[in-house]
Design an enzyme around this catalytic site. Structure first.
Site, mmCIF file in Angstrom:
data_model
loop_
_atom_site.group_PDB
_atom_site.id
_atom_site.type_symbol
_atom_site.label_atom_id
_atom_site.label_comp_id
_atom_site.label_asym_id
_atom_site.label_seq_id
_atom_site.Cartn_x
_atom_site.Cartn_y
_atom_site.Cartn_z
ATOM 1 N N ASP A 53 42.366 39.283 34.079
ATOM 2 C CA ASP A 53 41.069 39.115 34.930
ATOM 3 C C ASP A 53 40.591 37.924 35.074
ATOM 4 O O ASP A 53 41.293 36.969 34.582
ATOM 5 C CB ASP A 53 40.115 40.388 34.846
ATOM 6 N N HIS A 75 42.716 35.609 37.040
ATOM 7 C CA HIS A 75 42.041 35.339 38.112
ATOM 8 C C HIS A 75 41.440 34.157 38.208
ATOM 9 O O HIS A 75 40.442 33.755 38.995
ATOM 10 C CB HIS A 75 41.192 36.709 38.574
#
Length: 473
Positions: free
Chosen positions: A280, A303
């Site tokens: 993430d 991310h």
């Protein structure tokens, strides 16, 4: 007198003389009992309820605590920790923490030590302050939680694992490893990849944050390896003066919600010289954060670095004075991102992204004020203002499936004062995307960019819109 009686009389006289000359000879053989001073190698008092397990008794020298520990160092083995990866060492760590935290030694700090060569299993635990002195939480071995949801104790929170609460002046450091054993948590039915086409399935979803600091100040995290957290690896809530340096965070690319470092309502934060490769956000910056400095960070898959998401559930969010520089994004889905929900209020302002290398990044530069993590997100008129954002010396390669620059700003609350300087983004493979995306974005170019950007609107947005839509932070 006969010879026999004379001999007995002689021996009796000899024994009497010996007793007078050496009266203390038998005293040398009594049993010594003692307790060490609490600031050194600590032995629990008889009524403490802490006892050493059989594997730590003297008949097992390999597991025996050292005969000497420096003053102010509290070795968890001295409080009963076994360190075999199976035995529950929670109470030993809590006892060592309480002893270190309550120490009245006049030294600058005390230390709790989890030594190398051992794996300590700890249940969900809160280490509370304030303490009498600064605390060094030194991890040179390995620390693990119970292995998955089924092993997690009943009636124990599944939202967090190791929590530090109201601690001032603490350093979490060492050459050891904190392993969150996240694999079984990632396979819960609620996780995004469990259903068809990336959807979720009904079922339990709570997963623990590995390490959380709450309402704490003057914190240092340094040198550790942290891996495979069930959810966020680190989270800082309502903290002040946080310094993170030379840490190594890893989890698989598809591990859900495993942000490397998340900060919320936290200020004066420094994150330096670290490697984060996870599933993430590499670093995520939530509402209420200001004075954040991030330098020399490598983000792998995951991310990228995100401000947000902000403004969810029509909330007010404020973030300002954030700098990210001298860093590398390698094969991440985003490079540097600002994401807000529709319907929020507040502002993101005073943000600088400088000297950042992009290596095959899907969205190197992105502002998304239409962020929505699910379905059914309705258009709303209010938004978190995004203003005074500088992108300088961002270079490297991008994935041509998306435009290298994306400025998707609110219809009602435009982005303003976006500055681009020395941007050189080339496709990793394929042909260059020549149309960066802009929607209701105002700003300027201080130099030519690659690819060219013609979609930014010049000047400033209409002032009445800003004044009527913004709750100033």
């Amino acid at each position: 007198m006969g010879k026999f009686h004379l001999t007995l009389l002689f021996l009796h006289t000899l024994f009497a003389i010996n007793a007078c000359l050496f009266p203390a000879s038998h005293a040398r053989h009594h049993r010594h009992t003692y307790k060490r001073h609490k600031h050194g190698h600590y032995i629990s008092p008889p009524d403490s309820g802490i006892s050493l397990p059989p594997s730590s008794q003297p008949n097992n020298p390999s597991a025996d605590p050292p005969a000497y520990a420096p003053r102010g160092v509290f070795d968890v083995r001295s409080f009963g920790a076994v360190g075999d990866g199976v035995s529950d060492d929670t109470e030993a760590f809590k006892a060592a923490w309480d002893a270190a935290c309550s120490s009245t030694d006049n030294s600058d700090s005390t230390a709790l030590h989890a030594p190398s060569g051992h794996t300590f299993m700890i249940q969900s635990t809160i280490f509370s302050g304030p303490c009498q002195t600064d605390i060094i939480f030194q991890i040179d071995g390995s620390v693990v939680p119970p292995d998955g949801p089924e092993q997690w104790p009943k009636n124990t929170s599944k939202h967090q694992w190791l929590v530090f609460y109201k601690v001032g002046g603490m350093s979490l450091q060492g050459g050891g490893r904190i392993d969150g054993r996240g694999g079984k948590w990632w396979e819960l039915p609620c996780k995004p990849h469990r259903g068809p086409n990336g959807t979720t399935l009904p079922g339990p979803c709570d997963s623990p944050i590995a390490i959380r600091f709450f309402e704490s100040s003057n914190l240092t995290v340094k040198g550790l390896q942290i891996q495979n957290s069930p959810q966020f690896h680190f989270r800082f809530d309502v903290c002040h003066n946080v310094h993170i340096e030379s840490i190594h965070i890893t989890s698989p690319a598809l591990s859900p919600n495993t942000d490397g470092i998340h900060i919320e309502n936290t200020n004066n934060v420094q994150i330096y010289n670290s490697f984060i490769s996870n599933g993430d956000d590499c670093v995520s910056i939530g509402s209420g954060c200001f004075d954040v400095d991030i330098r020399n960070i490598t983000c792998g898959h995951g991310h990228g670095i995100s401000i947000g998401s902000l403004g969810n559930h029509n909330s007010r969010a404020c973030v300002h004075n954030v700098t990210v520089r001298d860093s590398l994004m390698r094969e991440t889905s985003n490079g540097v991102r600002i994401k807000t929900w529709q319907g929020g209020s507040g502002a993101v302002s005073g943000v600088t992204f400088d000297n950042i290398r992009m290596d095959s990044v899907r969205n190197p530069i992105i502002i998304d004020q239409y962020y929505c993590s699910g379905k059914g997100c309705n258009n709303q008129t209010s938004a978190v203002l995004v203003t005074d954002i500088v992108y300088s010396s961002l270079k490297g390669t991008y994935d041509v499936r998306s435009p290298p620059m994306h400025f998707g700003c609110s219809d009602a609350v435009p982005c303003s004062n976006i500055t681009l300087s020395d941007i050189e983004l080339l496709p990793a493979v394929g042909e260059m995307v020549l149309d960066p995306f802009c929607w209701n974005a105002y700003g300027s170019l201080e130099s030519l960019t690659i690819p060219p950007v013609f979609c930014l609107q010049e000047g400033i947005p209409p002032q009445p819109i800003l004044e009527s839509s913004i709750d100033h932070c």
